[in-house]
Design a protein around this motif. Structure first.
Motif, PDB file in Angstrom:
ATOM      1  N   UNK A   2      36.401  19.733  43.329  1.00 18.34           N
ATOM      2  CA  UNK A   2      35.997  21.074  43.759  1.00 18.34           C
ATOM      3  C   UNK A   2      35.247  20.924  45.072  1.00 18.34           C
ATOM      4  N   UNK A   3      36.017  20.723  46.144  1.00 17.52           N
ATOM      5  CA  UNK A   3      35.427  20.447  47.456  1.00 17.52           C
ATOM      6  C   UNK A   3      34.407  21.513  47.897  1.00 17.52           C
ATOM      7  N   UNK A   4      34.713  22.812  47.776  1.00 17.54           N
ATOM      8  CA  UNK A   4      33.723  23.800  48.221  1.00 17.54           C
ATOM      9  C   UNK A   4      32.395  23.676  47.489  1.00 17.54           C
ATOM     10  N   UNK A   5      32.433  23.468  46.185  1.00 20.08           N
ATOM     11  CA  UNK A   5      31.162  23.378  45.443  1.00 20.08           C
ATOM     12  C   UNK A   5      30.463  22.029  45.657  1.00 20.08           C
ATOM     13  N   UNK A   6      31.235  20.985  45.982  1.00 17.83           N
ATOM     14  CA  UNK A   6      30.594  19.715  46.330  1.00 17.83           C
ATOM     15  C   UNK A   6      29.724  19.884  47.565  1.00 17.83           C
ATOM     16  N   UNK A   7      30.244  20.594  48.566  1.00 16.96           N
ATOM     17  CA  UNK A   7      29.487  20.834  49.786  1.00 16.96           C
ATOM     18  C   UNK A   7      28.329  21.780  49.512  1.00 16.96           C
ATOM     19  N   UNK A   8      28.596  22.856  48.748  1.00 13.02           N
ATOM     20  CA  UNK A   8      27.532  23.814  48.434  1.00 13.02           C
ATOM     21  C   UNK A   8      26.363  23.124  47.749  1.00 13.02           C
ATOM     22  N   UNK A   9      26.669  22.248  46.823  1.00 16.87           N
ATOM     23  CA  UNK A   9      25.618  21.526  46.090  1.00 16.87           C
ATOM     24  C   UNK A   9      24.759  20.706  47.038  1.00 16.87           C
ATOM     25  N   UNK A  10      25.381  20.108  48.036  1.00 18.30           N
ATOM     26  CA  UNK A  10      24.647  19.256  48.967  1.00 18.30           C
ATOM     27  C   UNK A  10      23.701  20.040  49.864  1.00 18.30           C
ATOM     28  N   UNK A  11      24.014  21.313  50.114  1.00 17.49           N
ATOM     29  CA  UNK A  11      23.126  22.116  50.977  1.00 17.49           C
ATOM     30  C   UNK A  11      22.193  23.006  50.164  1.00 17.49           C
ATOM     31  N   UNK A  12      22.215  22.883  48.842  1.00 19.41           N
ATOM     32  CA  UNK A  12      21.309  23.648  48.001  1.00 19.41           C
ATOM     33  C   UNK A  12      21.769  25.053  47.698  1.00 19.41           C
ATOM     34  N   UNK A  13      23.080  25.312  47.817  1.00 16.76           N
ATOM     35  CA  UNK A  13      23.606  26.642  47.533  1.00 16.76           C
ATOM     36  C   UNK A  13      24.254  26.666  46.156  1.00 16.76           C
TER      37      UNK A  13
END
Length: 790
Positions: free
Chosen positions: A84-95
């Motif tokens: 889940x690429x979008x949520x992997x990135x979101x998790x890293x920025x605290x979203x």
């Protein structure tokens, strides 16, 4: 318009960010796509000028661009990937967004998402959206075969709106079987069509390409994120050298998209209300003044192959929505995967290659880097930075996807404006309604070249042609025959091969083209139909007027691979051309299976999959089968085996036989006639059930519904077929052939009387035959007729 007059739902771009991880650099970190995208996203959040945690908490939508390694079926991620690429990135920025989107493939994706999510914000369906993408192709290639390679595999919970690959109309088996497996050769076809339209010679074309892209290299040389920051002259870009080898005529390596990159970019879009609530300074706001998203017809359906009118129409429409002309644009970024992608839009907008405003803000895909589907996210980020630096001016971003297929446009400025809806959907209806040229997948005869290219690779040179048949003007796609240098010579040495006369022939592997018929007959001779003494995968037995054909692959349940299909096609060619053969019986070796269909192990091996022009087993696409074919079904008739039975005139099955179109169970379709013939052979509802479930039908049920003519005891299907064949042989072969021909000719005539009155030459053939005299004579003399078959 002042900021105070803005609708609070108006979308604004408030943060942009870029990141790179250059292989071999002092600060190279071997980041994963998610890590690199998160780095760009952090930069975008910081670019708002407010607290990062507050902005991240406000994000309700994230949208990710696909990497190349997730953009096509079966693509491999050598270092692993996120589920889940979008949520992997979101998790890293605290979203923790409510919605996560993985966009379809294509370079139009970044601009299309800006357009789409801005519209959602304007409609009140979202407030803050973060868009991002990253490619780490250099890292993947660097570590692919190393023992110390990193593992980028990760699993993240949460919903995902995966929009799929978006490849419909862009990739096809037909294209790949004719050499169109990469972008270079497909864009080269457009480029050479354009040269012919403009009536320029080869040197002029090369000079034009060099002059178009030389300014791009100057921009790339000054860009800190560029993957090839080297300024090159126009001559250097097109001069063929060992380093700048030819890829596909007329494209050398320096002018095609550079995919060996580690680059990421991100864009943050939010409503005016959210920007004010979060305290984003107004000097950070950039507005989307105009936008459009259009799609071109599929390649062979385009009237003109020298460009993409849809892309120009999208550009013009976006400018119209913005209420400005092209002269009012301060910066451009025209998608530049290949020269034609730039010149197509530049021609349409009246832009010169040496326009002082430059046609790129990044340096373009061959020089800045072709960051997969995400390149235009970088162009948008750079445009936003420039708009802020020059308040009130306008920037234009044109994003291309597919093969000059999809085009999305954005017009940006710091000048405040409320959201303006576009009319792309209405314009798309106009494009889709345009007339399309007649095409054929099976081309034979004299033709003329409409456009062309020659692909250069380690295996040599491959000529690819789109042409028109002289007989009826139908368009076709064809490639050269391996080892035939004559066509390559014509294409590479004739000043303009477009319009040259060539000869095309359809074979099992597709359409093949060369300089003339004599050369075609020399390299691809049409074999005279005859039966060989021995075959590798098939057994043949001739018994008087009956031909018995046995698929001899019992270990594979008599499934068919390309070599077996070729042999069967040759055998049935010989059967239908031999006047002394009156009936054919087809069966399978052993007692387990008649035919289990396509050989899936062969398909899974990656070896070429070809089917003769006459279809699976040489039968399913054969027209005018003028002599009876009996399928003796012993055991399973699955998938293609069932399709063979459906294509046969008669079926004799043993009581253990089972019929099924099982393709749906292995992710395929009964494309060799099963989905067409089965609903015509048995009740439609029952046929539909079999097609969509793959369920099996036993011999007794098949007999009840007319799929089978006769049932025998187990293992006696061949004996039953022989008995049926003997009954046919006792009749006049001339009459049998004529009867089958008339049945075929009238099959599509719905009115019974019209069908009865249909004039057929078959009746004349019977009345003028020796059999027509022999039959009544033998009856009068009370003896068995001596049929001649003529």
């Amino acid at each position: 318009m002042s900021n105070e007059q803005l609708d609070p739902r108006t979308p604004v771009l408030v943060g942009v960010g870029q990141a790179s991880d250059r292989l071999g650099g002092d600060d190279y970190r071997a980041l994963s796509p998610a890590d690199l995208a998160a780095e760009a996203a952090h930069v975008a959040l910081a670019d708002t000028g407010v607290d990062l945690a507050a902005v991240a908490a406000a994000i309700d939508t994230v949208a990710g661009i696909r990497q190349f390694e997730t953009s096509s079926p079966g693509a491999v991620a050598p270092l692993g990937r996120s589920n889940n690429f979008p949520r992997s990135v979101a998790k890293r920025v605290g979203a923790d967004p409510v919605r996560a989107i993985l966009e379809v493939g294509g370079g139009q994706g970044p601009q299309h998402l800006v357009n789409e999510l801005s519209a959602h914000i304007a409609a009140g369906n979202s407030e803050v959206a973060l868009l991002f993408g990253a490619e780490t192709i250099s890292t993947a290639q660097h570590f692919a075969d190393r023992d110390d390679r990193p593992d980028f595999t990760e699993h993240v919970d949460g919903t995902l709106e995966d929009r799929g690959f978006g490849l419909r109309g862009l990739m096809s088996f037909h294209h790949s079987s004719h050499g169109l497996v990469g972008a270079s050769e497909q864009y080269a076809l457009f480029e050479n069509a354009r040269r012919s339209r403009l009536k320029t010679d080869r040197s002029e074309q090369a000079s034009e390409i060099g002059a178009l892209f030389a300014p791009f290299t100057e921009v790339a040389a000054a860009n800190p994120h560029a993957s090839a920051p080297i300024e090159r002259s126009a001559e250097e870009l097109v001069d063929i050298t060992e380093q700048n080898r030819m890829i596909a005529e007329p494209y050398p390596r320096y002018v095609v998209s550079r995919d060996k990159v580690n680059q990421a970019a991100a864009v943050l879009v939010m409503s005016v209300a959210a920007a004010e609530r979060l305290g984003v300074p107004r000097e950070r706001w950039v507005f989307l003044h105009g936008h459009a998203d259009l799609r071109e017809r599929n390649m062979l359906d385009r009237v003109d192959l020298s460009g993409s009118p849809a892309a120009v129409l999208a550009a013009e429409h976006a400018l119209d929505i913005a209420g400005i002309g092209v002269d009012e644009i301060a910066t451009f970024d025209l998608y530049s995967c290949f020269p034609i992608a730039v010149s197509n839009v530049a021609d349409g907008l009246g832009l010169a290659p040496d326009d002082p405003r430059r046609l790129t803000v990044t340096g373009g895909l061959p020089f800045f880097g072709g960051a997969g589907n995400n390149y235009s996210m970088h162009a948008i980020a750079e445009t936003v930075v420039r708009m802020r630096a020059q308040p009130g001016v306008y920037g234009f971003v044109g994003a291309n996807g597919g093969m000059l297929s999809k085009y999305s446009v954005g017009v940006y400025s710091t000048t405040p404006t409320n959201w303006r809806s576009d009319r792309s959907a209405l314009l798309q209806e106009t494009i889709d309604a345009l007339p399309a040229p007649a095409t054929t997948r099976a081309a034979d005869g004299w033709a003329t070249i409409e456009t062309w290219t020659v692909r250069h690779d380690r295996d040599g040179q491959l000529a690819i042609v789109i042409g028109r048949l002289e007989a009826d003007g139908r368009r076709f796609l064809a490639r050269s025959v391996d080892g035939d240098d004559t066509l390559v010579t014509l294409l590479t040495q004739d000043d303009d091969p477009v319009g040259c006369r060539v000869y095309v022939r359809n074979v099992a592997a597709g359409n093949r083209v060369t300089i003339d018929r004599d050369r075609m007959d020399e390299i691809l001779p049409v074999a005279k139909p005859c039966l060989r003494d021995n075959y590798e995968h098939v057994l043949v037995r001739r018994d008087g007027h009956v031909l018995e054909v046995t698929i001899n692959r019992p270990e594979q349940r008599n499934s068919l691979h390309p070599p077996a299909n070729v042999e069967l096609a040759e055998i049935f060619d010989a059967y239908f051309s031999d006047p002394d053969l009156w009936v054919a019986i087809l069966t399978g070796a052993g007692d387990k299976a008649f035919c289990a269909g396509n050989d899936l192990l062969w398909s899974a091996s990656g070896r070429p999959i070809t089917v003769p022009t006459t279809g699976f087993a040489g039968l399913t696409a054969r027209r005018g089968m003028s002599k009876p074919v009996i399928s003796a079904v012993n055991g399973y008739a699955m998938g293609g085996g069932c399709e063979i039975a459906l294509a046969s005139h008669l079926v004799v099955a043993d009581s253990a036989a089972a019929f099924a179109l099982s393709e749906v169970k292995v992710g395929l379709v009964a494309g060799a006639g099963g989905v067409v013939r089965l609903p015509r052979a048995i009740p439609v509802k029952l046929a539909t059930e079999m097609i969509v479930t793959g369920r099996r039908m036993g011999a007794d049920e098949a007999l009840r519904h007319g799929l089978v003519n006769r049932i025998t005891a187990p293992g006696e299907a061949l004996a039953g077929a022989r008995e049926l064949a003997s009954e046919i042989v006792a009749a006049s072969p001339t009459s049998v052939r004529a009867s089958l021909q008339i049945m075929h000719e009238t099959d599509g005539i719905p009115d019974v009387v019209d069908a009865v009155l249909h004039p057929s030459e078959a009746l004349d053939d019977v009345m003028l035959s020796e059999d027509a005299i022999e039959g009544p004579t033998a009856f009068a003399q009370k003896r068995a007729p001596n049929w001649r078959g003529r």
